[in-house]
Design an enzyme around this catalytic site. Structure first.
Site, mmCIF file in Angstrom:
data_model
loop_
_atom_site.group_PDB
_atom_site.id
_atom_site.type_symbol
_atom_site.label_atom_id
_atom_site.label_comp_id
_atom_site.label_asym_id
_atom_site.label_seq_id
_atom_site.Cartn_x
_atom_site.Cartn_y
_atom_site.Cartn_z
ATOM 1 N N ARG B 49 27.317 36.675 49.972
ATOM 2 C CA ARG B 49 27.568 36.712 48.531
ATOM 3 C C ARG B 49 26.595 37.642 47.821
ATOM 4 O O ARG B 49 26.753 37.922 46.648
ATOM 5 C CB ARG B 49 27.481 35.310 47.928
ATOM 6 C CG ARG B 49 28.499 34.361 48.525
ATOM 7 C CD ARG B 49 28.466 33.015 47.854
ATOM 8 N NE ARG B 49 29.165 33.002 46.594
ATOM 9 C CZ ARG B 49 30.444 32.642 46.445
ATOM 10 N NH1 ARG B 49 31.138 32.247 47.474
ATOM 11 N NH2 ARG B 49 31.004 32.653 45.260
ATOM 12 N N ASN B 257 25.220 31.650 38.736
ATOM 13 C CA ASN B 257 26.245 32.489 39.347
ATOM 14 C C ASN B 257 27.281 32.749 38.276
ATOM 15 O O ASN B 257 27.890 31.830 37.756
ATOM 16 C CB ASN B 257 26.855 31.755 40.545
ATOM 17 C CG ASN B 257 28.038 32.495 41.115
ATOM 18 O OD1 ASN B 257 28.346 33.618 40.723
ATOM 19 N ND2 ASN B 257 28.717 31.865 42.055
ATOM 20 N N GLY B 258 27.469 34.010 37.942
ATOM 21 C CA GLY B 258 28.424 34.337 36.895
ATOM 22 C C GLY B 258 27.792 35.244 35.878
ATOM 23 O O GLY B 258 26.861 35.989 36.186
ATOM 24 N N GLU B 913 52.127 47.503 40.298
ATOM 25 C CA GLU B 913 52.239 46.089 40.625
ATOM 26 C C GLU B 913 53.703 45.761 40.887
ATOM 27 O O GLU B 913 54.567 46.204 40.173
ATOM 28 C CB GLU B 913 51.751 45.249 39.446
ATOM 29 C CG GLU B 913 52.202 43.810 39.562
ATOM 30 C CD GLU B 913 51.239 42.838 38.918
ATOM 31 O OE1 GLU B 913 50.774 43.133 37.830
ATOM 32 O OE2 GLU B 913 50.984 41.796 39.534
ATOM 33 N N LYS B 964 45.715 48.553 28.380
ATOM 34 C CA LYS B 964 45.458 47.180 27.941
ATOM 35 C C LYS B 964 44.494 46.493 28.882
ATOM 36 O O LYS B 964 44.841 45.484 29.493
ATOM 37 C CB LYS B 964 46.767 46.385 27.814
ATOM 38 C CG LYS B 964 47.689 46.514 29.015
ATOM 39 C CD LYS B 964 48.853 45.531 28.908
ATOM 40 C CE LYS B 964 49.820 45.747 30.040
ATOM 41 N NZ LYS B 964 50.912 44.806 30.057
#
Lengths: 455, 1502
Positions: B49, B257-258, B913, B964
């Site tokens: 991580r 975390n974040g 997509e 966007k």
């Protein structure tokens, strides 16, 4: 946009012409208007494009998508305001404009443009009918006097714009009636003269002074105007016709198209006629020139009862359909048929006139080359409609001593400003022969420059 | 490498970090070194991580927080013959001392002196024993000198808490002035002095170390004398590679975390409290601590500062955390009223620190963790039978025998886990919070003090403008006909923020010839990679527009509710509302006093006059606040012939920042009364710079005037307009991941573009300035131009605007009639002269200034070369790609035309997509290929199958889209025809939503995981990440490079779109020139540039554009709009209406038939561009594109001195060349090694004919098990996979993330143990079974078995989980069936197909945005209804047909031996009545239609 799929679900439907046999027997408008409700439906076809190609096709930058949108919502009143915001005389352009906007319309990629011209015409006609169109008086006068030479669409647009800001324009016209080519150039079956009179009345109320029968440079010297007015605007058109130097040109029966049309227009209006009338009645008529003026001659000749009508064009016959992938959104070269051409007669292309044969001092036949071979066409009346080569030098131009361009138009190094700082020019006199809609644009823009000059 | 300072476009403030964290604690408080050892073990298990930079031995840092190990210091004291007081009476200051000796002694002296002044006793300095062997050179070069100062409690200090407060005062006073001192004393090293911890309870060991190095480096940690009952650890992943010892976590109280999205506003508001903050506990010490949160720190450091202040101010630890990171309470009907009152009361004290955050916290007595309201970070914990609690970002970080574990659970959104070491027990969320909620009568206080504006009596009639003046006033505020047509009218009609399409091709406000509103100079920020945007519609439960107007109470005082508060449910005030506020003095007994300050200035004024007016305004504001007036209304109502309005954003920013600087801002509310603001973006700018409420009075009057005088209609339209604004504001907030207006207010989530530094510093302090620009003079001129025009003799029409669609007299556009016509004629006829005319119009910006690149000029070489010497066009076009446009947004005809063209020339097209039809993978007879080389992976994962992925040359992860950024999308059901449904694995007629975030990317390390997953499926493809230009994108890109991406696309905001809110189209993101240059500079500084290929896209049109992009750093070039125009697009901007008249952006068969584009046209275009580029290269003396990339010295900036507004532009920063080592362009792609031992073992079995099975142990380090195998199966066998039952693996242990990702048909993975996040992601036909070992006797429905976001984007297959799943189970599932024994919040979100059976509790927001598929919930307690937030779109009904359900429950029982399944089956008639069947109405309708069609077809074929 009220109906995003209008262009898919509603078919294009435009104004039609009255039946040929009916319309050639009178001088009334050949067009049959669409019912107002149908015009509204047609407006729904407008897609309100992200890049409004129609705008750029339109010299006066008519706000086409915006008024289409309003019409589709039946908001005719606001549509009229928007229409008038860029165009002083939509009732003229709605009838005589070739509508480059429709050629540029996105739906014209598939040959189904929005009927922009019809919608424009309906908006303004309705405006008059409803009494919405009233004089727009300036709140205060400025006391500044401007002389405008020429009462065609350029001079009129310029005058109206100036009057509405509060200036005092005077329009001088060499002829006995106001309107220039609108008045005596275009036949009634295309433009009812009542339309001009109605505008003139509005403009008089707004403070424009009209002086017909005043040939500037002939009846009145230019210096006199420069003494009496702060500024002078030349809007006298490009009336020098292109001539044909071939043997027999001097024969009786060969006339300028414009002389012929003017006479006819006066006759239809019930005005005194010229001493030697030019009439097509019972004659074999040849019109040289394939443009709008030529068409007007044809329509007039039909109505006068010509024995035959032949129109000659020096250029080869254009294609029936344009190569759209290389022309759109520009004005395409293709075979077009005017209402007058539809009424009868023949059209010949790639014809080079080489001379005329006489019979008793009058023209009897036209000599020409067709596909490299000599040919002869019977002719009692020949009308020359090969366009214009610039402004008349005599009169205002000569006396004002402004510089001229190589194209025989008034030179304006900066837009609308001539070599004389007090003299401005607009319309065909400046840009050379063109469309009514260009004249209106020029008149408006010139007025703005004049207004700036006046401070 | 030295840490670079701010330079060019690089700004160290943009650095972001994220990571893994965890703790281990003995609940009974038993201290041991084993705990620390286990902490270190957690760290190594979380290694993946973290990240490594250009040097693989250089990590981003890690650390460990423990309790003070008394024995260790006693041993030191004995050695020193010092008398150490008992534990608790001395503190340890862990110090990172400067390397420079002189600075070091100055630092020590400073600390010693302050200890003395504050009355404490320094016992001595302890050298921290370290072993620097094995450290990366860069880490070594920066390594501070480690020492600990031991400080004894002074005689006058009452107790340990007071001691801690003193320590804080000492630390703040020591550290705060260091930067100034360093300069003053000319000791630059002094600024490096840093104190990681200073406490009598805790001690932090951290640094620029790899996880396995921490325990070796700090010898203390392995010293048996070092004991602790807790160890909190953190593994950092930073976006940059600059070694920084201090930025490692944990901080003094937290590990995080974040990311805190709102940190800019939070720090501003904290500092604004200067005058209102008083604390009886801290007394005079408080004043010594300013700034409480120094500027320029990381978000975590700022949060840590805020937390320590609250704790010092007397808040208990848990209370302080709830104050900072409250759970979503406003819309939560399930919440206990007392707890809601608690939160509501505290909402006035502090705006939330909003973010995707898992925060572990401890003060040494308690340790705990909490999660943000949306649950966007994972936090798993387990409790053992010997009272150990292990909490970490992942499960399985410590090897604990399953049978010892009594509970496995995860933190849920907004919830808290707390272990109290003094009480020696775990205190659960419910208990902590209800204790706190009941500690004071918050409900009563609220009733007495809280007033809602809507409850106040009506006041005076609002003012009205005379009808004749409306147009003049509108003109004075710059209203255009477009404002009416595109905004006010439709907003009043539909209540929605309007939608548009295609990109923007107008100049930025600075370059525009028109006077533009100040709002246009601000571009919204948005979340990408390091934090996720939110879906404000489907996850509305976390969103709130509530605004508190007026002064805020003292954060540290306990006024017990004496303080009156005014609340509005949303910040837009009607004209009537504003009058209520103006009259509030009477209605609320003088609790509030208002004054209206005039935000206009005399007409004709210049910059000086404007500045004077602003000064006057600020001065009046100060005077008013000092006179106890606590509501300021800034008003431009007095605009008139003689008075010009001050741009309202300027007035707002000026007053807001002025009051902050004076420390007065918290004593007053700020309400804006403005005629200028009308669009969503305008409101957001005002809010971002401090407006608590806004009254757009002229917008209301305008709506009144266009509704034709019908009062009822006008009223309805005004309400809808307010509703539309509210929705729009929520969307803007959510694209940055911010959920509440309170934390958005003042958060300044904007980049400025075209504002001068001076202007920004004075009025918009802290906003980023990348290109310089205007000051007050130009603002005054813009305003004056509007005013002159408004009050000219002739009123005339409103200006056309022309921003959204090109219009006569309006804003300039790059795509014009002529440029489109010339380009189309050129490519149709292969006419170079027409192309030249096109390029000349677009490139010549001397007259029309359209783009930033237009202001750059090539420096021609002294010796230009011949064009023949330049590499051929055929080589250049290989660097070209077409943009990501989905099959769905454009027609199949258009899509395949682009693909064929790009394949022919060796460039690449992009699927966009939404998948790719399988028939396109096969070459055509003429050897053309319709396959798109780039396969996009976007947030909805439509059509992302192993087959799709293995058929890619490049896999592009779309993080954001230029038009966007930060937003999702929606393909309405009526556009989903049979073909689109097929590639998207859905059924026709069902609406398909693309969520704003990738639900497996909430943070940078998540992206690394997704890249890992995709690379395993297809190791032969480049992995690309598409980002959008904004300030800080360079830093994000550096992080992306560290995630091992091969390729990064920087998109400009101009990029096109099929549909986007107009608000976003123009106002979010920056031109690519800025983002690309920043990325290039940052990657160079980090030494990462050679690792990645950089691509620029967004409005590239000509060879000149390409040349400039290359010089600014791009290796490759993306085009979207231009090739579409070559293929016939005429910029209708009607893509969102499905009515494209040229058959491109439509699915209508009639319109598709009109498509006339050919591959040749597209090819001609690209070759024209390449030829133009070659000519430019020749003039620059450059032979190959490679030689040109990053050569900024080839460009010069031409200041547009002749432009009335843009003359202050400065693009110098774009052309900055940082000092760097290594390559300046991509070194090319090379295939990476793939480990995946379990997959390799299975792949080896593929060659054997018979069904095969293997058994293996597994750990959390085995990630994406099954992905490599599935890629290989797809490569060999295509989309259909293997026959059922072909391969089987039985695995024992804890699986790492993405277990069974993209698992192909025919493969079964059975896991005995548990799994982490993303299990079954993209499941493609395989079968997953996860169950605890039989030895574990835990109740399945009380224990977690798989992590968050499982079965995300699953397409087919089965999953059986014996236990509870985390949040967002089966999100965007389109075909998998699964049985689980309980699920967290947002279960079945965005689901479009498949079947989910939940045999237990479900969390909140079940089935949000679910448009297809079915769900069965066992709901004996009838709780389901309260878990739904879109009940209207769902059919929730008792079971009629139980065949499917019964079969699934039986299979679940067979595969997992589930006790619950067993008991349900044993009494099925009763059980089945307890199930509820959930199906979306839309899905049922679509199914019925399909059935009907099938019957018809069947009949006709008979």
């Amino acid at each position: 946009m009220t109906n995003p799929t209008g262009f898919l679900t509603i078919d294009r439907r435009d104004r039609t012409y009255r039946p040929v046999n009916e319309r050639v027997s009178d001088w009334s408008d050949v067009v049959v208007p669409l019912p107002g409700n149908e015009v509204r439906r047609q407006a729904e076809r407008c897609m309100d494009c992200g890049v409004p190609f129609c705008h750029s096709g339109c010299p006066v930058n008519n706000l086409i998508p915006e008024w289409n949108d309003l019409v589709s919502q039946e908001d005719w009143r606001n549509a009229l305001d928007l229409l008038h915001a860029t165009n002083n005389f939509p009732e003229f352009t709605g009838r005589v404009c070739p509508a480059p906007c429709e050629a540029a319309c996105t739906l014209n990629i598939d040959d189904n443009p929005v009927t922009i011209k019809t919608i424009e015409c309906e908006i303004v006609d309705r405006g008059f009918a409803e009494g919405w169109i009233k004089p727009q008086m300036a709140p205060h006068g400025t006391g500044k006097r401007i002389a405008i030479v020429g009462s065609g669409p350029a001079g009129l647009a310029c005058a109206q714009q100036l009057a509405r800001i509060g200036h005092a324009p005077t329009v001088f016209e060499k002829s006995d009636r106001i309107g220039g080519l609108l008045r005596y150039g275009i036949p009634d079956f295309k433009l009812d003269k009542m339309l001009i009179d109605r505008r003139i009345m509005q403009m008089e109320s707004e403070g424009v002074i009209f002086r017909p029968n005043m040939y500037i440079g002939v009846d009145v010297p230019v210096d006199r105007l420069l003494d009496d007015y702060q500024l002078l605007v030349l809007a006298g058109g490009a009336e020098q016709p292109r001539d044909l130097s071939v043997p027999g040109r001097e024969l009786e029966g060969i006339h300028w198209a414009m002389d012929y049309l003017t006479q006819s227009n006066r006759r239809v209006a019930g005005l005194p006629e010229a001493a030697e009338p030019i009439l097509a009645t019972g004659k074999h008529v040849i019109v040289i020139g394939g443009g709008d003026t030529g068409s007007d001659c044809i329509g007039t000749a039909h109505r006068q009862g010509a024995a035959s009508v032949t129109q000659l064009e020096i250029l080869p016959e254009p294609p029936f359909k344009e190569a759209k992938e290389f022309t759109w959104p520009h004005w395409p070269l293709k075979l077009r048929t005017s209402s007058s051409q539809e009424e009868g007669g023949t059209r010949e292309f790639s014809i080079v006139t080489t001379g005329f044969r006489e019979k008793g001092g009058r023209v009897a036949a036209l000599l020409c080359e067709r596909d490299g071979e000599a040919a002869e066409l019977r002719a009692d009346l020949v009308l020359l409609a090969m366009g214009f080569t610039g402004a008349w030098r005599e009169g205002a131009i000569e006396q004002s001593r402004v510089d001229l361009s190589p194209r025989n138009t008034v030179e304006t190094a900066k837009p609308y400003r001539t070599s004389n700082p007090r003299i401005f020019a607009c319309g065909d006199m400046r840009r050379g022969q063109s469309l009514v809609v260009w004249a209106i644009r020029e008149g408006r823009e010139c007025a703005a420059v004049v207004h700036t000059e006046l401070g | 490498m030295v840490n670079p300072i701010r330079q060019g476009l690089y700004d160290p403030r943009q650095e972001r970090d994220s990571c893994g964290m965890g703790f281990v604690v003995s609940v009974k408080g038993e201290k041991s070194n084993a705990i620390i050892e286990q902490g270190l073990k957690i760290l190594t298990s979380l290694d993946h991580r973290g990240a490594r930079g250009a040097d693989p031995r250089l990590g981003d840092g890690c650390g460990c927080l423990i309790q003070i190990p008394d024995a260790l210091f006693r041993a030191w004291a004995d050695e020193q013959r010092t008398n150490l007081p008992p534990l608790g009476n001395y503190a340890v200051a862990m110090c990172f001392l400067p390397r420079d000796e002189e600075a070091r002694s100055a630092a020590r002296e400073r600390l010693e002196r302050l200890v003395r002044i504050e009355g404490q006793l320094l016992l001595g300095w302890r050298d921290v024993p370290v072993d620097p062997q094995g450290l990366a050179e860069a880490a070594l070069r920066q390594m501070p000198v480690m020492a600990q100062a031991i400080v004894a409690r002074g005689p006058k200090v009452r107790d340990q808490d007071a001691f801690e407060r003193k320590l804080l005062a000492i630390r703040k006073q020591t550290q705060n002035p260091l930067a100034d001192l360093a300069e003053k004393k000319d000791l630059p090293g002094l600024a490096d002095f840093y104190i990681p911890s200073f406490s009598s309870r805790t001690l932090v060991y951290k640094g620029m170390l790899l996880s396995e190095q921490l325990g070796i480096f700090y010898k203390d940690l392995t010293n048996p004398l070092t004991v602790s009952a807790l160890a909190m650890v953190h593994q950092r992943f930073s976006t940059n590679t600059f070694p920084s010892w201090r930025l490692a976590h944990p901080y003094r109280f937290i590990a995080h975390n974040g990311e805190i999205n709102t940190v800019r506003g939070n720090v501003n508001w904290m500092n604004a409290r200067r005058r209102t903050l008083e604390s009886p506990l801290l007394g005079a010490d408080l004043d010594k601590m300013w700034p409480l949160i120094p500027h320029g720190q990381s978000d975590t450091a700022s949060l840590d500062n805020a937390l320590e202040l609250l704790i010092a101010g007397g808040y208990p630890l848990a209370h302080a955390m709830m104050l900072l990171v409250p759970e979503a309470w406003a819309g939560n009907a399930q919440m206990d009223p007392k707890r809601r009152a608690f939160y509501e009361y505290h909402a006035a004290l502090m705006e939330p620190w909003d973010g995707p955050a898992a925060i572990a916290f401890t003060d040494g007595r308690q340790i705990g963790a909490t999660l943000d309201r949306n649950g966007l970070r994972p936090a798993r914990f387990c409790v053992t039978d010997d009272d150990l609690v292990v909490m970490a970002s992942e499960s399985g970080v410590l090897p604990i025998p399953e049978e010892k574990i009594v509970r496995k659970w995860r933190l849920q959104p907004g919830k808290m886990l707390l272990i109290d070491l003094e009480q020696r027990r775990i205190v659960d969320d419910e208990e902590v919070k209800s204790n706190l909620a009941e500690a004071a009568p918050y409900g009563d206080w609220l009733r007495e003090t809280q007033f809602n504006l809507k409850d106040l009596p009506p006041a005076a009639e609002p003012k009205m403008i005379a009808p004749d003046d409306v147009r003049r006033i509108q003109k004075a505020f710059g209203y255009t006909r477009e404002d009416l047509k595109y905004f006010l009218a439709p907003m009043g009609e539909s209540g929605e923020d309007p939608i548009g399409s295609m990109g923007t091709d107008t100049p930025v406000a600075l370059l525009s010839d028109k006077p533009r509103l100040l709002y246009d100079y601000f571009k919204q920020n948005f979340a990408q990679v390091t934090n996720p945007p939110i879906d404000p519609i489907r996850e509305s439960l976390v969103m709130s527009l509530v605004s508190m107007i007026g002064p805020r109470p003292n954060l540290l005082g306990h006024h017990a509710g004496a303080h009156k508060r005014l609340e509005v449910s949303q910040p837009i005030l009607s004209n009537e509302d504003l009058e209520k506020i103006r009259a509030i003095h009477e209605t609320l007994d003088g609790a509030f006093k208002t004054v209206t300050l005039d935000a206009t200035w005399p007409k004709g004024g210049d910059a000086q006059a404007l500045e004077a007016a602003l000064k006057r305004l600020c001065w009046e504001a100060t005077e008013a606040v000092l006179a106890d007036i606590n509501l300021l209304i800034l008003s431009d109502r007095s605009v008139s012939q003689s008075r010009t309005p001050i741009p309202m954003a300027l007035a707002t920013g000026a007053v807001h920042h002025h009051l902050i600087r004076q420390g007065l801002r918290m004593q007053t509310g700020l309400v804006i009364e403005t005629g200028e603001a009308r669009e969503v973006h305008h409101m957001c700018v005002l809010a971002g710079y401090g407006a608590e409420a806004i009254n757009p009075w002229l917008a209301f009057d305008t709506i009144g005037s266009i509704t034709g005088g019908d009062a009822a209609r006008a009223q309805a339209a005004k309400q809808k307009y307010v509703k539309a604004l509210g929705k729009g504001i929520l969307k803007v907030m959510s694209k940055m991941g911010i959920s509440t207006y309170q934390s958005y207010c003042g958060a300044q989530i904007f980049d400025s573009i075209g504002l001068g530094q001076e202007l920004v510093d004075a009025y918009f302090t802290g906003t980023s300035v990348s290109i310089g620009g205007i000051g007050l003079a130009q603002l005054a001129e813009e305003t004056a131009r509007r005013h002159r025009c408004a009050f000219a003799a002739e009123t005339g029409l409103l200006d056309s605007g022309g921003v959204w669609a090109q219009r006569e007299g309006g804003e300039a556009h790059a795509w014009t009639l002529d440029s489109i016509a010339n380009l189309q004629h050129a490519v149709r006829g292969a006419l170079p002269e027409k192309y030249r005319a096109f390029a000349a119009e677009v490139n010549d910006q001397s007259r029309r200034k359209l783009t930033l690149r237009g202001m750059l000029e090539f420096k021609s070489a002294s010796e230009p070369i011949a064009v023949d010497e330049v590499e051929p066009s055929s080589a250049i076009v290989k660097r070209f790609v077409t943009g990501a446009m989905s099959f769905g947004s454009i027609s199949r005809e258009a899509h395949t035309t682009l693909a064929i063209a790009m394949n022919r020339i060796g460039g690449k097209s992009n699927t966009g997509e939404g998948g790719e039809e399988a028939d396109r993978l096969k070459p055509l007879l003429n050897a053309d290929s319709r396959r798109s080389a780039i396969k996009q992976v976007a947030s909805a994962r439509f059509g992302v199958t192993p087959e799709y992925l293995v058929n890619a040359d490049e896999i592009q992860i779309k993080i954001a889209q230029g038009a966007k950024p930060g937003e999702g999308g929606q393909l309405p059901g009526h556009k989903v025809d049979r073909n689109i449904a097929a590639v998207r694995h859905s059924i026709p007629g069902v609406g398909l939503i693309s969520p704003p975030p990738h639900h497996d990317i909430y943070s940078i390390e998540d992206l690394a995981q997704l890249i890992f997953d995709l690379r395993h499926v297809n190791p032969a493809a480049r992995i690309s990440v598409k980002l959008v230009s904004e300030t800080g994108v360079g830093t994000v890109a550096a992080g992306v490079a560290k995630c091992t991406a091969d390729h990064i696309t920087i998109s400009g905001y101009e990029g096109g779109t099929g549909a986007s809110p107009l608000t976003s189209l123009l106002n979010a993101g920056l031109p690519w020139e800025i983002g690309l240059a920043e990325t290039q500079q940052t990657l160079l500084l980090n030494g990462l540039r050679g690792r990645v290929t950089l691509q620029a896209d967004g409005g590239l049109r000509t060879g000149r554009d390409v040349a400039i992009a290359a010089i600014l750093g791009a290796d490759e070039f993306g085009f979207a709009t231009a090739p579409l125009i070559a293929a016939g697009c005429i910029m209708m901007r009607k893509c969102h209406l499905n009515t494209c008249p040229v058959g491109i952006a439509t699915q209508d068969p009639v319109l598709r038939a009109r498509f006339a584009g050919t591959p040749e046209q597209v090819i001609n275009y690209f070759f024209f561009v390449a030829e133009e580029l070659r000519e430019i290269m020749a003039s620059l003396g450059v032979r190959a594109v490679d030689e040109m990339v990053g050569r900024v010295e080839l460009l010069r900036f031409v200041q547009p001195l002749d432009h009335w507004k843009a003359y202050g532009l400065d693009l110098g920063k774009l052309l900055h060349q940082p000092r760097f080592e290594g390559p300046r362009s991509s070194k090319g792609w090379r295939r990476r090694r793939i480990g995946a031992p379990i997959d390799q073992a299975l792949i080896a079995e593929l060659d054997n004919a018979a069904p095969a099975a293997i058994e293996r142990p597994i750990s959390n380090l085995d990630r994406a098990v099954g992905a490599r195998l599935s890629g290989e199966i797809a490569r060999r066998h295509g989309g259909s996979g293997l026959p059922e039952g072909s391969l089987r693996a039985v695995l024992t242990g804890t699986a790492g993330q993405s277990f069974g990702a993209f698992l192909a048909r025919g493969v079964t993975l059975e896991l005995i143990g548990d799994a982490n996040d993303y299990a079954g992601k993209g499941l493609a036909g395989g079968t997953l079974v996860v169950r605890p070992p039989e030895a574990a006797s835990r109740e399945a429905s009380d224990n977690i078995i798989v992590g968050n976001t499982c079965l995300y984007g699953a397409i087919a297959g089965e999953a059986y989980f014996l236990g509870v799943a985390g949040e967002r189970f089966a999100v965007r599932n389109s075909g998998a069936v699964a049985v689980v024994e309980g699920a967290g919040d947002h279960c079945c979100e965005y689901m479009t197909g498949g079947t989910i059976v939940v045999l237990g509790d479900i969390g909140r927001n079940f089935a949000a945005g679910m448009s297809g598929g079915t769900g069965y919930v066992w709901d004996p307690k009838k709780r389901l209804q309260s878990c739904l937030s879109n009940a209207a779109e769902l059919s929730v009904e008792p079971l009629l047909d139980d065949r499917d359900l019964l079969a699934l429950v039986q299979r679940h029982f067979e595969l997992t031996r589930s006790r619950r399944a067993g008991s349900l089956l044993s009494n099925w008639p009763r059980s089945r009545s307890e199930f509820v069947f959930v199906v979306p109405h839309e899905y049922r309708r679509a199914l019925a239609l399909l059935e009907k069609q099938a019957t018809l077809v069947g009949q006709s074929s008979r």
